[in-house]
Every structure is written in C-alpha cells, then in structure tokens.
Design a protein around this motif. Structure first.
Motif, short mmCIF file in Angstrom:
data_model
loop_
_atom_site.label_atom_id
_atom_site.label_comp_id
_atom_site.label_asym_id
_atom_site.label_seq_id
_atom_site.Cartn_x
_atom_site.Cartn_y
_atom_site.Cartn_z
N ASP A 682 25.90 1.40 31.53
CA ASP A 682 26.34 1.09 30.17
C ASP A 682 25.18 1.38 29.24
OD1 ASP A 682 27.31 0.07 27.83
OD2 ASP A 682 27.99 -1.83 28.68
N VAL A 683 25.18 2.58 28.65
CA VAL A 683 24.06 3.01 27.82
C VAL A 683 23.96 2.15 26.57
CG1 VAL A 683 23.04 4.96 26.58
CG2 VAL A 683 24.27 5.35 28.72
N GLY A 684 25.11 1.83 25.95
CA GLY A 684 25.10 1.05 24.72
C GLY A 684 24.48 -0.32 24.89
N ALA A 685 24.74 -0.98 26.01
CA ALA A 685 24.18 -2.31 26.26
C ALA A 685 22.86 -2.28 26.99
CB ALA A 685 25.18 -3.15 27.05
N GLY A 686 22.47 -1.10 27.51
CA GLY A 686 21.21 -0.98 28.24
C GLY A 686 21.21 -1.67 29.58
N VAL A 687 22.38 -1.70 30.25
CA VAL A 687 22.48 -2.40 31.53
C VAL A 687 23.23 -1.54 32.54
CG1 VAL A 687 22.45 -4.68 30.44
CG2 VAL A 687 24.65 -3.55 30.90
#
Length: 717
Positions: A682-687
C-alpha cells in the motif's frame, strides 16, 4: 552409522539436541517434585493457562516468553490464594483457574483480527527452531532452578511429609510452597516454546515417574529423570528426522514410552525378587529421606510402608521402596549405566570433532550461512522516488536497511536474490535467506543481508536454478554462475539469443521469432522443439515445466522419460491482444497461474488440466492465486481486495485494503503469495499488508518499512 551421524551434523538439529538436553535437566529438577507431591494436575493447568499471556504479548508486539511468564505467574498466585480456603479442596481452585485462563485465551484469539501466533507452535512447540539465544535462556533457567532445588531441598522434603512438622522445624512451609510453584512455573515457561504447552507435561512427568521405579532418593531420582529425558530427546530427534514426524511430539512420546518400559521392567524385577526371597525376604519397600529436615539427629531416616504401596500420594510416594539398599542402588546404577551407554554415541555426534575419514563438511553445508529448521522468507521493498531499499524478515518482523539504488525502474527476484533494475545496470542484493532442495529433503539457510554484485545491464527477466542465473535483457540472455554470484563475483558462462529459463539442468529458450529450443548450461543447442510460440510474452516456471505466454494461449515445455516435450494450451476462444495473459503470477511451485486480462477480468491457467478459465472480475490492478483449492485474489483500483472462487467465479470474501485509490500514472501494487499468506504493498499508506487468504482475507500483520513500498518482491522460498 550414517542414519545416526547424519542428522546430528545439521546445525539446527545440533541446537535442538542441546536445547532438549537442557530442557530435560530443567524438567527433571521440577518434575521430580511434581510427581512426589502429587502436583500433576497443577502442572497441566499452568501449562495451559499460559495462553492468555502469550496472546496479549503477541497483540502488543511484546516478548512471548514474558507474556507466558506473567500468565503462569498469575496462575501460581491464584492457586496459592485459593489453596488457603477451607471451603473446598485445592484441586477445585486449580480447576477453576485452569478453565478460566484457558477460556480467556481462546476468547482473545477468537476475537483478534491480527493474532499472528501459530497456535500449533504454541501447543506442540518447535524444537527444531531453537536459536542460540534460546540455549542461553535455557542455561540461565537451569541455573536458577538448580539454586532453588539446592536451597529448598530440606523444606521441600519436610513439606512433602507434613506441613505442620515443617513449620515446627522452622522451615516456613508457605514460603517453600511458593518456591516450589516458582520452580514449576520456571520449568514450564522455559520449555513451552520448545515442546509446546501440551507436550511439556510429558517431559515434566514421564521421566521422573520412570525414575521412581529405579531409585528412592530424591537426588538420584532427579539424575535418572534427567538421563531418561536426555535419552528421549536424542531418540526422539532421530525418529523425527528419519520418519518425518513432529520433533517435539516425538520426544514427548518417547519419554512417555520410557515410563511404560520402566513400569514393565520393574514389575518383572519385583516378581523375580519375590520368588527369590519369599514373602518375608528383605525386599520390603522403603525409601530414605536424604535430608536432615525430617530428623536432625538421623541424617538418613528410614520409613517403611506396605510392600505394594504405590507412590503417588503426598506421603506414600516418599515411603515407597524397591527392595533393600544393595538391590536399590544396584538397580539404579544399572539404569544409569544403560542410559549413559546409549547417550555416548549421540553425545559424540553433537561435537564438532571429526576423524580422519570424515567428510570435509556435513551434507548440505554452506559456508558463512546458518542452517535453520524452517523457511526464512523475506520481503524486499524499494521506494521509487528515493531509491531507498528495505528488507522485511517475515519470521522475526525485523526490518533491515541495505542502502539505496539510483534510477530504479523495477525489481526482480529469484529464491535468494533481489535484482534492483536501474537505467543501464542491475544491482543484486542478497536477501540472506534461501532453500537448498535435495529432492527427498531440503535445507533452509539464513545469512547477512548484503549487496552481492552489480551487473552491467538492465535486466528484463531473471530466472535461476542451483547452478546458473539467467539474466534476460530483452533479445538475449546472459548466463551467470550462481555460486560465484553468491560469493560476490560476476562470472559469465554463456550468452544465448532469446529468453532462456533454467529447467531440468538445461535451458529452455524462446526466441523472438517464436522458435523453442533446449540448450545445455554451457550454451549449445541440445534439441529443437516441434511447437513454437508466436509473439512470446510472459514466462513462468512450474513443477511440470516452463510456461510461455503466446498469441493464441500458452506453451508448456516439460520433460519425461523420452526427453523434452512442448504442449500447447490454446485459449478457449479468440482473444484480442489487449486481453492476452502477458505476465503470470503464482505461488512458487504451483501448477495454477493467474494473469490480468486487460480491463475485463482475470485469466486462470491450470497446467495440470491444461485449461484456461476466464473470470469476469472487472478491471483489476493485480491478481494472484496459491493454486489448487485456493481462491483467486483480485485487487481493484478502488483498493478492495476480493477472493473469488476460481471454479465458479463467485466472490467469497472482500476487504478494503488500500488507503486511497491508485491513479493511472502510478506504479500498480502487487500481490505476492506463498503457501500461507499473501502480501500487498500500500504505497499511499506506506505499509505492507499480510493477508491470511484462507481465513476470509483476514489482515494478519501490517509492516511499516519507513518508505513508500513502490516495488515488492519475496525471497527465501
């Protein structure tokens, strides 16, 4: 003697052996008093009562041993408090706490959406997964237990006879009872992660119970119990290795078997003694209390009981004997000699010394690596904007920083290495985890994460086997020596036109023209295949052969007794070029592949049945499947992950996974899958989300690498 020496040359088996020996000694010290005092039910209750502490520790990200110790300590305090009540017996309080703690643990596990503890490991342990830190911990625990046993011996013996007499002698029975509970707690907590909560009870009870048939002095019972436990450890590991059974359960099973063997042998011995001495001979049963606690004026006071007394109650077990002093010591000495003789060759196997005729290295040995008992999978994550690289250890959860890479354009991987593709070069990162397959068994290794080499070309695809790494640059493939690459040296074996994929100790090659050939690892053509592959795009390696995506479907190149053979699997209907399967996703070793079908849905290719299946999922960014009887995982641009029955096309589960929708210009996320879990970046959340796809897409864990995880690959398989 290879069947005896071979397993003990493996590093993780050696650690398992030493761990089992330490646990045997620890359980012998505590278990002797558990048997003598009739505390078996308490020991069982404390072993099961650790589940709430382990579950809470896992949820909070803490140490499981600390959680287990806290839970077991709470059990001990509760037992001590309820044991003072005169309204009901001590067993009633123990039973209530037992059921209550176990129920609380099950509730925590059942309601948690991120409980990542392997319950099977909690119940049955993982003796083959012992690390060096575990051995240090067990050594410290054994030392503490030894101090408690030595300092509390007099009080423990007096408490076993009569708490009132112990109080009269000034031995503080309440403090002695608390110390005894602490000793049992220490043994259970220190041992549960090795043989599990259900099986630690076997090592705690069976060896001391077996020893009581051959000795009647507490110190000698402890020594014999430790020797019986050591024998059970060695024999159990050997049986587990050759029979393929669970190591912890096998060790506990051998320990329990030793008890029944001892009981049978003791029965035969007693019958022989009765025939020899008659009903009034010197074989009256007795046991000597080896402490002055019971009679300060008589160091070795002797107590008599009925000849057939069974030593299981608080007092009778201490006054049950096995014959006169000579016969008792003779029987005990014979047992020590027999068990010691059985252990001598096994102890010799665990040492590092080798004779002149020994092999220079054990089977499966890899220099500079640590052999472990289970697969060591890791995720390699790269941030497209900054070039930062992270490696996530899926076993320990630790995150490493091997550095940065410039002009990152993509990431490839095989079972060990990650290939970070730049503009005109490829940086090779050793993920520090890999598997060596010997056909009938495998070896798992772990090492330091490091940069292995830098290749002077930008790789389009990378495939490898035990000998070579095939790096494709688009129109040609460069073969590199795998062993040299692991050592940090780039050695070119050959250059082949087309895309080459290692298989069956050869190379299957598809050229741009569609011609399919088989080459040797040195480069020359071995055979040309009758089938061709027009417009080849996408490859995969399965157990049945190499798969190439073609304009009209796929071609599978396998090998049988007659040699290499190519089999065509056409699409079930005409498919436009925009809906072709051009990139395959699958679990390593699986025969079922998944691919995005343009903007319409997903393809499933079953190599075993030689069939294509189209699933009308709508537009998806990423798909994958674990294989037969597993669902198709499909991730849409709305961030929703869905599980779809690949035979019926029916959606069986869904979960909103991504923090925000993914734009058309962004690098799409991926789904990496193995035998138990799936991983989605999940690139947007960095996870990175770890998904249990067998449990309604439950989110098991979430990793935060500290960077935007644009690219995600898995190594160590």
């Amino acid at each position: 003697m290879e069947w005896l020496l071979g397993p003990l040359q493996v590093a993780f088996v050696q650690r398992a052996l030493w761990g089992g020996l330490l646990v045997s000694c620890l359980c012998a010290l505590a278990g002797t008093w558990v048997v003598v005092r009739g505390m078996a039910f308490l020991g069982d209750a404390m072993a099961h009562g650790m589940l709430p502490g382990v579950a809470v520790a896992s949820l909070l990200g803490g140490n499981l041993l600390l959680g287990a110790a806290f839970s077991a300590g709470a059990m001990a305090v509760g037992v001590s408090a309820l044991g003072r009540s005169r309204r009901f017996s001590a067993d009633t309080g123990i039973g209530l706490l037992f059921v209550g703690m176990l129920a609380l643990g099950v509730i925590i596990v059942s309601r948690s959406q991120s409980f990542a503890v392997d319950v099977t490991g909690f119940l049955f342990g993982d003796v083959l997964g012992i690390r060096t830190d575990d051995l240090v911990f067990l050594t410290v625990a054994l030392g503490i237990a030894g101090v408690i046993v030595v300092l509390g011996h007099r009080a423990f013996v007096a408490l076993a006879f009569d708490p009132r007499k112990a109080a009269t002698l000034g031995l503080r029975p309440r403090l002695a009872q608390a110390a005894l509970l602490a000793l049992v707690t220490l043994a259970i907590v220190a041992s549960f992660h090795i043989v599990g909560t259900l099986l630690v009870f076997g090592l705690l009870i069976a060896p001391p119970a077996a020893a009581l048939y051959w000795a009647d002095r507490i110190p000698l019972v402890m020594v014999l119990a430790a020797l019986f436990g050591m024998f059970a450890t060695c024999a159990g590991l050997l049986v587990s290795w050759h029979a393929g059974t669970a190591a912890g359960a096998t060790i506990a099973g051998v320990a329990v078997s030793l008890f029944f063997v001892s009981a049978g042998a003791a029965g035969v011995r007693d019958r022989i003694a009765r025939r020899r001495n008659g009903p009034h001979g010197p074989s009256a049963h007795r046991i000597e209390a080896s402490s002055r606690a019971t009679d300060r004026a008589q160091p070795d006071a002797t107590y008599r009981a009925e000849p057939r007394a069974i030593g299981w109650s608080r007092t009778s077990v201490l006054i049950t004997g096995l014959g006169d002093r000579v016969r008792r010591w003779g029987g005990g000495l014979r047992a020590v000699l027999v068990v010691s003789a059985a252990l001598l060759p096994l102890a010799a196997c665990a040492t590092d010394t080798r004779g002149d005729d020994a092999e220079p290295a054990p089977h499966g040995f890899v220099a500079g690596a640590q052999e472990v008992s289970e697969e060591q999978r890791r995720l390699v994550v790269v941030d497209r904007q900054t070039g930062a690289v992270r490696v996530v250890d899926l076993v320990s959860g630790e995150i490493s920083d091997p550095g940065r890479v410039t002009n990152i354009a993509g990431v490839l991987a095989d079972d060990r290495f990650a290939y970070l593709v730049g503009g005109d070069s490829t940086r090779v990162v050793d993920g520090g985890a890999w598997t060596v397959d010997h056909g009938d068994h495998v070896h798992y290794y772990r090492a330091e994460i490091r940069e292995a080499a830098v290749l002077g070309q930008a790789a389009a695809t990378v495939y490898s086997d035990a000998a070579v790494v095939a790096v494709n640059e688009g129109d040609r493939t460069t073969l590199l020596d795998r062993a040299d690459l692991a050592a940090g040296t780039v050695t070119t074996r050959a250059v082949i036109e087309g895309t080459a994929v290692p298989f069956a100790e050869n190379l299957v090659v598809v050229e741009d023209s569609g011609r399919l050939t088989v080459h040797s690892r040195a480069g020359p053509v071995v055979t040309q295949l009758a089938e061709g592959c027009e417009q080849p795009r996408g490859q995969a390696v399965t157990r049945r052969g190499v798969v190439f995506g073609c304009a009209d479907g796929a071609v599978v190149v396998g090998k049988d007794e007659s040699g290499f053979i190519a089999t065509r699997i056409p699409y079930p209907h005409p498919v436009p070029d925009t809906e072709r399967a051009t990139a395959f996703e699958y679990r390593p070793g699986s025969d079922v592949l998944a691919a995005v079908a343009g903007g319409r849905g997903a393809w499933i290719l079953d190599i075993r049945t030689r069939t294509w299946t189209f699933l009308d999922t709508g537009p998806v960014m990423a798909v994958n499947t674990a294989g037969e009887r597993s669902p198709l995982l499909a991730l849409g641009r709305d961030g929703v992950l869905r599980a779809i029955d690949r035979l019926t096309g029916i959606e069986t589960a869904r979960t909103t996974l991504l923090a925000k929708p993914v734009g058309d210009s962004a690098v799409p996320p991926v789904i990496r899958i193995d035998a138990n879990r799936a991983y989605v970046n999940d690139v947007g959340a960095g996870v990175i989300h770890e998904i249990d796809y067998r449990d309604n897409l439950r989110r098991a864990r979430t990793f935060t690498p500290g960077i935007a995880p644009t690219y995600l690959m898995e190594v160590g398989r």
